[in-house]
Design an enzyme around this catalytic site. Structure first.
Site, mmCIF file in Angstrom:
data_model
loop_
_atom_site.group_PDB
_atom_site.id
_atom_site.type_symbol
_atom_site.label_atom_id
_atom_site.label_comp_id
_atom_site.label_asym_id
_atom_site.label_seq_id
_atom_site.Cartn_x
_atom_site.Cartn_y
_atom_site.Cartn_z
ATOM 1 N N SER A 120 0.701 -0.567 0.525
ATOM 2 C CA SER A 120 -0.095 0.198 0.179
ATOM 3 C C SER A 120 1.043 1.395 0.097
ATOM 4 C CB SER A 120 -1.044 0.002 1.237
ATOM 5 O OG SER A 120 -2.074 1.011 1.063
ATOM 6 N N ASP A 174 -9.834 -4.271 -4.380
ATOM 7 C CA ASP A 174 -9.264 -3.611 -2.798
ATOM 8 C C ASP A 174 -10.255 -1.527 -3.488
ATOM 9 O OD1 ASP A 174 -7.636 -1.840 -2.037
ATOM 10 O OD2 ASP A 174 -6.450 -2.780 -2.720
ATOM 11 N N HIS A 205 -8.042 -5.507 -0.119
ATOM 12 C CA HIS A 205 -6.817 -4.664 0.452
ATOM 13 C C HIS A 205 -6.053 -5.574 1.398
ATOM 14 C CE1 HIS A 205 -4.052 -0.840 -0.518
ATOM 15 N NE2 HIS A 205 -4.376 -1.065 1.288
#
Length: 226
Positions: A120, A174, A205
């Site tokens: 991320s 996601d 995610h």
């Protein structure tokens, strides 16, 4: 500009002697401990002699989260991650990540046995810093992430890492970093002839078992035996 102190880290060594290192950057609001349990799940052979370095991002207020102070590699001001990008924060984290790579080299690990990884927000820095690092790395691992201001690569990319393999993976569902951003990152890298191993998985995610297996195989291919 005064030199920044090295970030504090969590370290896991899979064997001795250590002959290769992976600097792995966590996501927004997490810490260096976030991916620590991930190491045994990779089931990597001890012959790789790996050191995992998991740094803690600095604590800072994050605009999109009501200025709440948390560990972050840069500020996020807008749900559309391509708008109001915190370029200064990303560049500061580039310096922090590069300093950790430099330290591994000072500890005796050749650059070609160093990898930079991230999830991320950490993946943003892994891509941004890895593609600009002046010595050739073994690879860049970028999970559930995106590529900030890609046009800057045309003038800032390191010649040494023009051919460095990149593992780029994302979840189909996601809700935090939309799949379209990862696909755009892939396109931007492909268009500049970077060797990208693109994977996507039926997940949100996060990280899934199939992805862990693919990462393990990719890492073994990149590092080989010591």
């Amino acid at each position: 500009m005064p030199e920044q102190p090295l970030l504090s880290t969590v370290e896991v060594e899979t064997a001795s002697p250590v002959t290769a290192s992976i600097v792995w950057l966590h996501g927004l609001g997490a810490s260096g401990h976030d991916f620590e349990p991930f190491v045994p799940e990779l089931r990597l052979p001890r012959s790789l002699g790996l050191r995992f370095v998991f740094p803690h991002a600095p604590r800072q207020p994050v605009t999109i989260n009501g200025r709440y102070v948390m560990r972050a590699w840069y500020d996020i001001a807008h749900p559309d991650l391509g708008r109001q990008v915190d370029e200064a924060g990303i560049r500061q984290s580039l310096q922090a990540a590069s300093a950790l790579l430099d330290r591994e080299r000072q500890r005796g690990i050749p650059a070609e046995r160093l990898l930079l990884a991230g999830f991320s927000q950490g993946g943003v820095i892994a891509l941004h810093a890895g593609l600009r690092y002046p010595a050739k790395l073994a690879g860049i691992l970028a999970l559930s992430t995106y590529l900030p201001f890609p046009a800057s690569l045309d003038t800032e990319a390191s010649a040494a890492n023009r051919g460095t393999p990149i593992f780029l993976a994302h979840g189909d569902y996601d809700p935090v970093v939309p799949l379209t951003l990862a696909e755009d990152a892939r396109h931007q890298l492909d268009s500049r002839s970077y060797p990208v191993d693109w994977r996507h998985y039926p997940m949100a995610h996060s990280v899934c078992a199939a992805e862990i297996g693919d990462i393990s195989g990719w890492l073994q291919g990149r590092i080989g035996s010591g």
